[in-house]
Scaffold this motif. Structure first.
Motif, PDB file in Angstrom:
ATOM      1  N   PHE A   4       0.835  -1.189   0.000  1.00  0.00           N
ATOM      2  CA  PHE A   4       0.000   0.000   0.000  1.00  0.00           C
ATOM      3  C   PHE A   4       0.875   1.246   0.000  1.00  0.00           C
ATOM      4  CE2 PHE A   4      -4.047  -2.011   0.464  1.00  0.00           C
ATOM      5  CZ  PHE A   4      -3.832  -3.142   1.216  1.00  0.00           C
ATOM      6  N   ARG A   5       0.336   2.299  -0.575  1.00  0.00           N
ATOM      7  CA  ARG A   5       0.970   3.619  -0.543  1.00  0.00           C
ATOM      8  C   ARG A   5      -0.093   4.615  -0.108  1.00  0.00           C
ATOM      9  NH1 ARG A   5       3.926   4.514  -5.601  1.00  0.00           N
ATOM     10  NH2 ARG A   5       1.930   4.921  -6.605  1.00  0.00           N
ATOM     11  N   VAL A  20      -4.543  -5.336   5.169  1.00  0.00           N
ATOM     12  CA  VAL A  20      -5.489  -4.282   4.839  1.00  0.00           C
ATOM     13  C   VAL A  20      -4.827  -2.938   5.136  1.00  0.00           C
ATOM     14  CG1 VAL A  20      -7.516  -5.718   5.250  1.00  0.00           C
ATOM     15  CG2 VAL A  20      -6.553  -4.357   7.126  1.00  0.00           C
ATOM     16  N   PRO A  21      -5.316  -1.847   4.547  1.00  0.00           N
ATOM     17  CA  PRO A  21      -4.731  -0.536   4.855  1.00  0.00           C
ATOM     18  C   PRO A  21      -5.018  -0.160   6.302  1.00  0.00           C
ATOM     19  CG  PRO A  21      -6.111  -0.442   2.888  1.00  0.00           C
ATOM     20  CD  PRO A  21      -6.361  -1.762   3.519  1.00  0.00           C
ATOM     21  N   LEU A  26      -7.719   5.468   5.435  1.00  0.00           N
ATOM     22  CA  LEU A  26      -8.976   5.433   4.700  1.00  0.00           C
ATOM     23  C   LEU A  26      -9.830   6.665   5.011  1.00  0.00           C
ATOM     24  CD1 LEU A  26      -9.851   1.655   5.220  1.00  0.00           C
ATOM     25  CD2 LEU A  26      -9.055   2.731   3.122  1.00  0.00           C
ATOM     26  N   ARG A  31      -5.150   9.605   0.382  1.00  0.00           N
ATOM     27  CA  ARG A  31      -5.299   8.754  -0.779  1.00  0.00           C
ATOM     28  C   ARG A  31      -4.554   7.469  -0.492  1.00  0.00           C
ATOM     29  NH1 ARG A  31      -3.087   8.544  -6.986  1.00  0.00           N
ATOM     30  NH2 ARG A  31      -4.638   7.003  -7.651  1.00  0.00           N
ATOM     31  N   ILE A  32      -5.239   6.336  -0.615  1.00  0.00           N
ATOM     32  CA  ILE A  32      -4.626   5.045  -0.384  1.00  0.00           C
ATOM     33  C   ILE A  32      -4.630   4.254  -1.684  1.00  0.00           C
ATOM     34  CG2 ILE A  32      -6.820   4.090   0.457  1.00  0.00           C
ATOM     35  CD1 ILE A  32      -3.293   3.112   1.690  1.00  0.00           C
ATOM     36  N   GLU A  33      -3.495   3.741  -2.061  1.00  0.00           N
ATOM     37  CA  GLU A  33      -3.350   2.955  -3.283  1.00  0.00           C
ATOM     38  C   GLU A  33      -2.836   1.569  -2.932  1.00  0.00           C
ATOM     39  OE1 GLU A  33      -1.205   5.354  -6.558  1.00  0.00           O
ATOM     40  OE2 GLU A  33      -0.762   6.409  -4.683  1.00  0.00           O
ATOM     41  N   GLU A  34      -3.334   0.576  -3.629  1.00  0.00           N
ATOM     42  CA  GLU A  34      -2.799  -0.778  -3.542  1.00  0.00           C
ATOM     43  C   GLU A  34      -1.910  -0.956  -4.764  1.00  0.00           C
ATOM     44  OE1 GLU A  34      -5.559  -3.735  -2.267  1.00  0.00           O
ATOM     45  OE2 GLU A  34      -4.412  -5.382  -3.163  1.00  0.00           O
TER      46      GLU A  34
ATOM     47  N   HIS B   8     -10.222  -6.619  -7.355  1.00  0.00           N
ATOM     48  CA  HIS B   8      -8.824  -6.888  -7.052  1.00  0.00           C
ATOM     49  C   HIS B   8      -8.608  -7.005  -5.554  1.00  0.00           C
ATOM     50  CE1 HIS B   8      -4.494  -6.933  -7.597  1.00  0.00           C
ATOM     51  NE2 HIS B   8      -4.425  -6.097  -6.581  1.00  0.00           N
ATOM     52  N   SER B  59      -9.818  -1.614  -4.627  1.00  0.00           N
ATOM     53  CA  SER B  59      -9.543  -2.995  -4.276  1.00  0.00           C
ATOM     54  C   SER B  59     -10.500  -3.440  -3.175  1.00  0.00           C
ATOM     55  CB  SER B  59      -8.088  -3.129  -3.801  1.00  0.00           C
ATOM     56  OG  SER B  59      -7.919  -2.475  -2.548  1.00  0.00           O
ATOM     57  N   ALA B  61      -9.786  -4.083  -0.351  1.00  0.00           N
ATOM     58  CA  ALA B  61      -9.396  -3.401   0.885  1.00  0.00           C
ATOM     59  C   ALA B  61      -9.789  -1.930   0.886  1.00  0.00           C
ATOM     60  CB  ALA B  61      -7.885  -3.528   1.079  1.00  0.00           C
ATOM     61  N   GLY B  62     -10.372  -1.459  -0.200  1.00  0.00           N
ATOM     62  CA  GLY B  62     -10.831  -0.072  -0.237  1.00  0.00           C
ATOM     63  C   GLY B  62      -9.818   0.913  -0.758  1.00  0.00           C
ATOM     64  N   ALA B  63      -8.780   0.436  -1.455  1.00  0.00           N
ATOM     65  CA  ALA B  63      -7.736   1.326  -1.959  1.00  0.00           C
ATOM     66  C   ALA B  63      -7.827   1.486  -3.464  1.00  0.00           C
ATOM     67  CB  ALA B  63      -6.361   0.764  -1.592  1.00  0.00           C
ATOM     68  N   ASP B  64      -7.368   2.657  -3.944  1.00  0.00           N
ATOM     69  CA  ASP B  64      -7.194   2.805  -5.379  1.00  0.00           C
ATOM     70  C   ASP B  64      -6.187   1.752  -5.842  1.00  0.00           C
ATOM     71  OD1 ASP B  64      -7.261   6.476  -5.314  1.00  0.00           O
ATOM     72  OD2 ASP B  64      -8.873   4.985  -5.379  1.00  0.00           O
ATOM     73  N   ILE B  65      -6.229   1.399  -7.107  1.00  0.00           N
ATOM     74  CA  ILE B  65      -5.360   0.365  -7.643  1.00  0.00           C
ATOM     75  C   ILE B  65      -4.326   1.019  -8.551  1.00  0.00           C
ATOM     76  CG2 ILE B  65      -5.237  -1.796  -8.944  1.00  0.00           C
ATOM     77  CD1 ILE B  65      -8.303  -2.056  -8.338  1.00  0.00           C
ATOM     78  N   THR B  66      -3.070   0.810  -8.261  1.00  0.00           N
ATOM     79  CA  THR B  66      -1.989   1.361  -9.077  1.00  0.00           C
ATOM     80  C   THR B  66      -1.114   0.220  -9.566  1.00  0.00           C
ATOM     81  OG1 THR B  66      -1.974   3.471  -7.881  1.00  0.00           O
ATOM     82  CG2 THR B  66       0.009   2.884  -9.113  1.00  0.00           C
TER      83      THR B  66
END
Lengths: 143, 464
Positions: A4-5, A20-21, A26, A31-34, B8, B59, B61-66
């Protein structure tokens, strides 16, 4: 586990691996990115621009003319009638002899190739024969 | 043809057939990896031609996907056909309510994604699917576009503000047509062009694109490097620092044809940096200014009638609420004796009774433009002969100096350019038939020496 970022509202970036983040990431403003690593997979089509002759750097004269392109080739001949320098370049191509034991007279890696093409390309672009000198030279040098 | 689903990061990998997470591997439920969009074959179920694969935009998990590129990748699945395309749809809340995230394909170097043939990539929310390149100090292809359709996507290399350059390569092999709908492009420094069409007979068709040039550059927005390329843009806009710093809209028309209808771009942007070649390429623009202006570029040079050019005007008036005047600014910077300007600028319906008529064209020419005479500047055209009903050609090309004109223009200067009023007249040798069209062309073979060598042509040819 996933990578995660998280980017805070102030722009601070935090990277971590977790299932999980973190719940704080959240929240509004974050901003949370996977992060997933995209890779070339077996069976995917190679989409890179391919050299015309399979990567071979030594060419016959006709193959070299093919690389120049029909319109550029005609443009070069037209320029040679007005420029001794261009005529000399054309003559060099004509006079080049095949490497012993091969049919190849043109070496794309010859140190004179790029400067010569670059000078010719400027004239061709100025005459409107080719849209871009840079792209034309790049395509020929790529082979 | 079926709807399939990807969530995802879901715990289990389903067979792709429902929008819920699967209860176990292989059970009915969404697939759990974005890798299926980048070429991996699903373990359970299949992607078939005609399918629409709906992707949850966050995803599990609730995150944007990069997706970070570690090599060139292909987006979509090979093997689709023109009649049975595969659609990749990023949902924005319709299927998964309240889920409105971003799917980004990100590269910090020379790696790029390729949009596969006959695949459609769309996102429900504008810019929610994005390709972003942040490379520095290396020229890059940001993405490669094969014969696919992109809807609402963002292509972004605006972060390249230094020596690094980028481009969106359109067409890998010949005869490709790329279709973009509401495409958003944020371009930084350019590597040959924004849209780089590099193969014969390939073209790009855009509807309402939003193109921002964030950096000054000299490369064109649309670059055509091969013959028979075509560009078609309908609606949309172009703006930003790079749009007013001198970069041209297109590479010089060679063998390519470019058409822009209702595509808004600033007057500071020339349609091309030079005249075209003799190979038939043209650039045609209508309403780049939100009004009735037009631009035309050919091998001989270019002409435009942009409303925001505020050109000197004479008789011609728009049929708008203010009857505002208009004229053509003509810059024949490519003419030679073998490449004459033959600019068909006026077609007038003749409604009077049949008779021989005198046609008078009024124009202004800069006082620096040398070598002009009736041999080098003339009007030609055709009318319908009242007796024979045949199209009858006429020309004013002759010898001698151009005739002065007493026509009244709104101005006799344009910036620092002083303009001389001139006119060309001819009386038809036979009667013009009533209710037929007289078409006239403005012709020139005198080469220009500088960008000050221009004409302003009144489109309203007087008939007397």
């Amino acid at each position: 586990m996933a990578d995660f970022r998280a980017t805070s509202p102030e722009g601070e970036v935090i990277e971590y691996t977790a299932t999980v983040p973190e719940s704080a990431h959240l929240a509004a403003g974050w901003r949370i990115e996977e992060i997933v690593v995209g890779e070339t997979l077996a069976g995917q089509i190679n989409t890179d621009p391919q050299p015309v002759f399979g990567g071979r750097r030594d060419l016959t004269k006709l193959e070299f003319v093919q690389l120049l392109g029909e319109q550029a080739y005609a443009g070069i001949l037209a320029m040679s009638r007005e420029s001794v320098a261009v005529e000399a370049w054309v003559k060099l191509i004509e006079l080049a002899a095949p490497e012993p034991g091969t049919a190849y007279s043109i070496d794309l890696d010859d140190q004179r190739m790029l400067p010569g093409l670059t000078a010719i390309a400027a004239g061709l672009e100025g005459a409107g024969v080719i849209p871009s000198a840079t792209a034309w030279v790049e395509g020929i040098i790529r082979g | 043809m079926a709807n399939k689903y990807i969530i995802h990061g879901a715990t289990y990998n389903g067979d792709g057939t429902t929008s819920s997470e699967a209860a176990s591997n292989g059970a009915a439920g969404a697939w759990n990896t974005i890798d299926y969009m980048t070429g991996t074959t699903p373990v359970y179920g299949a992607i078939n031609n005609g399918d629409t694969i709906n992707i949850r935009s966050k995803s599990s998990a609730g995150a944007d996907i990069t997706v970070t590129l570690a090599a060139n990748i292909t987006l979509g699945k090979a093997g689709a056909t023109v009649g049975s395309q595969i659609t990749w749809r990023l949902d924005g809340g319709t299927i998964w309510p309240g889920i409105n995230g971003v799917l980004t394909f990100s590269s910090s170097g020379a790696y790029y994604p390729t949009f596969e043939d006959f695949n459609v990539f769309e996102c429900e929310v504008q810019d929610a699917m994005a390709v972003v390149n942040t490379a520095s100090n290396v020229s890059v292809v940001v993405a490669t576009w094969k014969q696919s359709t992109l809807r609402n996507l963002l292509i972004d290399w605006s972060g390249q503000t230094g020596t690094a350059t980028g481009r969106f390569t359109c067409g890998i092999t010949a005869s490709r047509k790329m279709i973009g709908e509401s495409l958003h492009v944020k371009a930084g420094a350019l590597y040959g062009g924004v849209f780089y069409v590099g193969t014969n007979s390939s073209g790009v068709s855009l509807r309402t694109p939003d193109i921002e040039l964030t950096k000054s550059d000299t490369d064109p927005v649309f670059f055509c490097s091969a013959l028979q390329n075509y560009i078609s843009v309908f609606g949309g806009r172009l703006y930003g620092l790079g749009a007013i710093s001198g970069a041209p809209l297109c590479s010089n028309p060679g063998g390519a044809r470019a058409s822009f209808i209702g595509f808004d771009f600033p007057i500071q942007m020339p349609v091309c940096s030079g005249p075209g070649s003799q190979y038939g390429g043209t650039i045609e623009v209508f309403s780049p200014d939100g009004g009735s202006g037009a631009v035309y570029a050919d091998a001989w040079g270019r002409a435009d009638s942009r409303d925001d050019g505020y050109y000197p005007t004479c008789n011609a008036q728009y049929p708008n609420s203010t009857a505002s005047g208009w004229s053509w600014r003509v810059y024949p910077n490519g003419v030679t004796s073998r490449v004459p300007m033959e600019f068909a600028f006026a077609a007038k319906l003749f409604t009077d009774s049949a008779a021989q008529k005198t046609l008078t064209l009024a124009f202004l020419v800069s006082d620096t433009y040398a070598g002009l005479s009736k041999a080098a500047v003339w009007m030609d055209g055709y009318y319908i002969d009242d007796t024979t009903g045949l199209s009858t050609y006429f020309t004013t090309q002759s010898t001698g100096a151009l005739d002065s004109s007493s026509a009244t223009w709104s101005a006799n200067t344009y910036g620092a350019i002083n303009l001389l009023p001139r006119q060309i007249s001819i009386t038809t040798p036979t009667a013009v038939r009533q209710d037929t069209t007289i078409v006239t062309r403005f012709c020139c073979t005198s080469p220009t020496v500088s960008s000050d060598d221009i004409f302003f042509v009144d489109p309203d040819v007087l008939i007397s």
